[in-house]
Design an enzyme around this catalytic site. Sequence first.
Site, PDB file in Angstrom:
ATOM      1  N   GLN A   9       0.827  -1.202   0.000  1.00 23.03           N
ATOM      2  CA  GLN A   9       0.000   0.000   0.000  1.00 23.03           C
ATOM      3  C   GLN A   9       0.868   1.262   0.000  1.00 23.03           C
ATOM      4  O   GLN A   9       1.871   1.331   0.687  1.00 23.03           O
ATOM      5  CB  GLN A   9      -0.896  -0.013   1.250  1.00 23.03           C
ATOM      6  CG  GLN A   9      -2.157   0.808   1.093  1.00 23.03           C
ATOM      7  CD  GLN A   9      -3.254   0.361   2.045  1.00 23.03           C
ATOM      8  OE1 GLN A   9      -3.291  -0.801   2.455  1.00 23.03           O
ATOM      9  NE2 GLN A   9      -4.152   1.251   2.387  1.00 23.03           N
ATOM     10  N   SER A  88       4.144  -6.388   2.878  1.00 21.56           N
ATOM     11  CA  SER A  88       2.775  -6.374   3.403  1.00 21.56           C
ATOM     12  C   SER A  88       1.809  -6.927   2.348  1.00 21.56           C
ATOM     13  O   SER A  88       1.872  -8.102   2.002  1.00 21.56           O
ATOM     14  CB  SER A  88       2.403  -4.959   3.849  1.00 21.56           C
ATOM     15  OG  SER A  88       1.173  -4.948   4.530  1.00 21.56           O
ATOM     16  N   LEU A  89       0.926  -6.097   1.812  1.00 21.75           N
ATOM     17  CA  LEU A  89       0.001  -6.523   0.760  1.00 21.75           C
ATOM     18  C   LEU A  89       0.743  -7.224  -0.381  1.00 21.75           C
ATOM     19  O   LEU A  89       0.248  -8.198  -0.967  1.00 21.75           O
ATOM     20  CB  LEU A  89      -0.735  -5.291   0.210  1.00 21.75           C
ATOM     21  CG  LEU A  89      -1.355  -5.421  -1.175  1.00 21.75           C
ATOM     22  CD1 LEU A  89      -2.590  -6.289  -1.117  1.00 21.75           C
ATOM     23  CD2 LEU A  89      -1.678  -4.064  -1.759  1.00 21.75           C
ATOM     24  N   ARG A 113      -9.235  -9.110   2.871  1.00 20.71           N
ATOM     25  CA  ARG A 113      -8.254  -8.483   3.763  1.00 20.71           C
ATOM     26  C   ARG A 113      -8.502  -6.970   3.857  1.00 20.71           C
ATOM     27  O   ARG A 113      -8.519  -6.392   4.933  1.00 20.71           O
ATOM     28  CB  ARG A 113      -6.848  -8.763   3.220  1.00 20.71           C
ATOM     29  CG  ARG A 113      -5.686  -8.132   3.993  1.00 20.71           C
ATOM     30  CD  ARG A 113      -4.394  -8.418   3.236  1.00 20.71           C
ATOM     31  NE  ARG A 113      -3.190  -8.131   4.001  1.00 20.71           N
ATOM     32  CZ  ARG A 113      -2.485  -7.020   3.901  1.00 20.71           C
ATOM     33  NH1 ARG A 113      -2.894  -6.057   3.081  1.00 20.71           N
ATOM     34  NH2 ARG A 113      -1.377  -6.847   4.615  1.00 20.71           N
ATOM     35  N   HIS A 195      -0.598  -3.864  11.018  1.00 18.14           N
ATOM     36  CA  HIS A 195       0.504  -4.661  11.590  1.00 18.14           C
ATOM     37  C   HIS A 195       0.702  -4.386  13.083  1.00 18.14           C
ATOM     38  O   HIS A 195       1.825  -4.234  13.558  1.00 18.14           O
ATOM     39  CB  HIS A 195       1.795  -4.432  10.790  1.00 18.14           C
ATOM     40  CG  HIS A 195       1.641  -4.811   9.350  1.00 18.14           C
ATOM     41  ND1 HIS A 195       1.534  -6.132   8.954  1.00 18.14           N
ATOM     42  CD2 HIS A 195       1.513  -4.061   8.232  1.00 18.14           C
ATOM     43  CE1 HIS A 195       1.363  -6.161   7.634  1.00 18.14           C
ATOM     44  NE2 HIS A 195       1.344  -4.927   7.179  1.00 18.14           N
ATOM     45  N   GLN A 244       0.334 -12.327   9.458  1.00 20.52           N
ATOM     46  CA  GLN A 244       0.956 -11.131   8.900  1.00 20.52           C
ATOM     47  C   GLN A 244       0.285  -9.825   9.355  1.00 20.52           C
ATOM     48  O   GLN A 244       0.950  -8.834   9.616  1.00 20.52           O
ATOM     49  CB  GLN A 244       0.943 -11.220   7.362  1.00 20.52           C
ATOM     50  CG  GLN A 244       1.840 -10.204   6.681  1.00 20.52           C
ATOM     51  CD  GLN A 244       1.240  -9.681   5.390  1.00 20.52           C
ATOM     52  OE1 GLN A 244       0.126  -9.194   5.363  1.00 20.52           O
ATOM     53  NE2 GLN A 244       1.999  -9.796   4.323  1.00 20.52           N
TER      54      GLN A 244
END
Length: 294
Positions: A9, A88-89, A113, A195, A244
């Site tokens: 992102q 991440s993503l 998600r 996170h 995650q």
Amino acid sequence: MKAYIFPGQGAQFPGMGLDLFEKSVEAQDMFKAANAILGYSITDIMFEGSAEDLKQTKVTQPAIFIHSVILSKLLGDKFQPDMVAGHSLGEFSALVANKVLSFEEGLQLVYKRAMAMQEACELQPSTMAAVLGLEDEMVEAVCAETEGTVVAANYNCPGQLVISGDVKAVELACENLKERGARRAMILPVGGAFHSPLMEPARKELAAAIENMTFRKPICPVYQNVSTFAVTNPEEIKKNLVFQLTSPVKWTQSVQNMIKDGATEFIEVGPGKVLQGLVKKIDRSMNVSSAEVF
């Protein structure tokens, strides 16, 4: 050895993916399939929407995923990874490019998600902040002694760490970090505390969807945000992906391990060049580039 890396992102931009759509029938088919899976025309937002339109988590995440995966697909025989990782993503994009999940399965998970994260953000005022110029250990110590929920969330590169938590705790931690010598400690324009433990409701929701999906053996090792080491076991990949959302993105450690395992070239697949900059800050000797199709 070639390491292919996939952005998360923040890499989005107006008009993203339009060049791929205009020049490739295969890309057109995949974009149309994405619209059908999502139940709305994300291509309209990607190609014609404003930066503000693209900022919504429920749009940003699928848009970056779609762009990255289509780009990796269009590379064809040029896509020869010795290892992959995603920020991440971006880990979802990496798993699709790595044949662990299909495009359709990956997009379904990414959309779930995004929606789950959006809902978790609405439960409690929360945010993130970028901290520059301090050792990781100092940032971790300040977070630990700050009242409320605030944790280290993104280990982007040496001297650049993002913290995440409830608004008051993050603001207080920023003040304390500046007192300890941080060059900058600034609140980021994000929707919530990604996170961090505050993403637990989203983790539970996403976990159910991940558990019900069959993960296949990857074509090469994946270095996941949670573990940072080479993983090829589908069940281990699945377990790491579940955790995650509430665990830190250990990007610095992942890149260091990829280099230790032989990576000499990092190719970013997706919008932007953020990850190339981070790799260079982790090890200036590395060759970095963007994936080019046309």
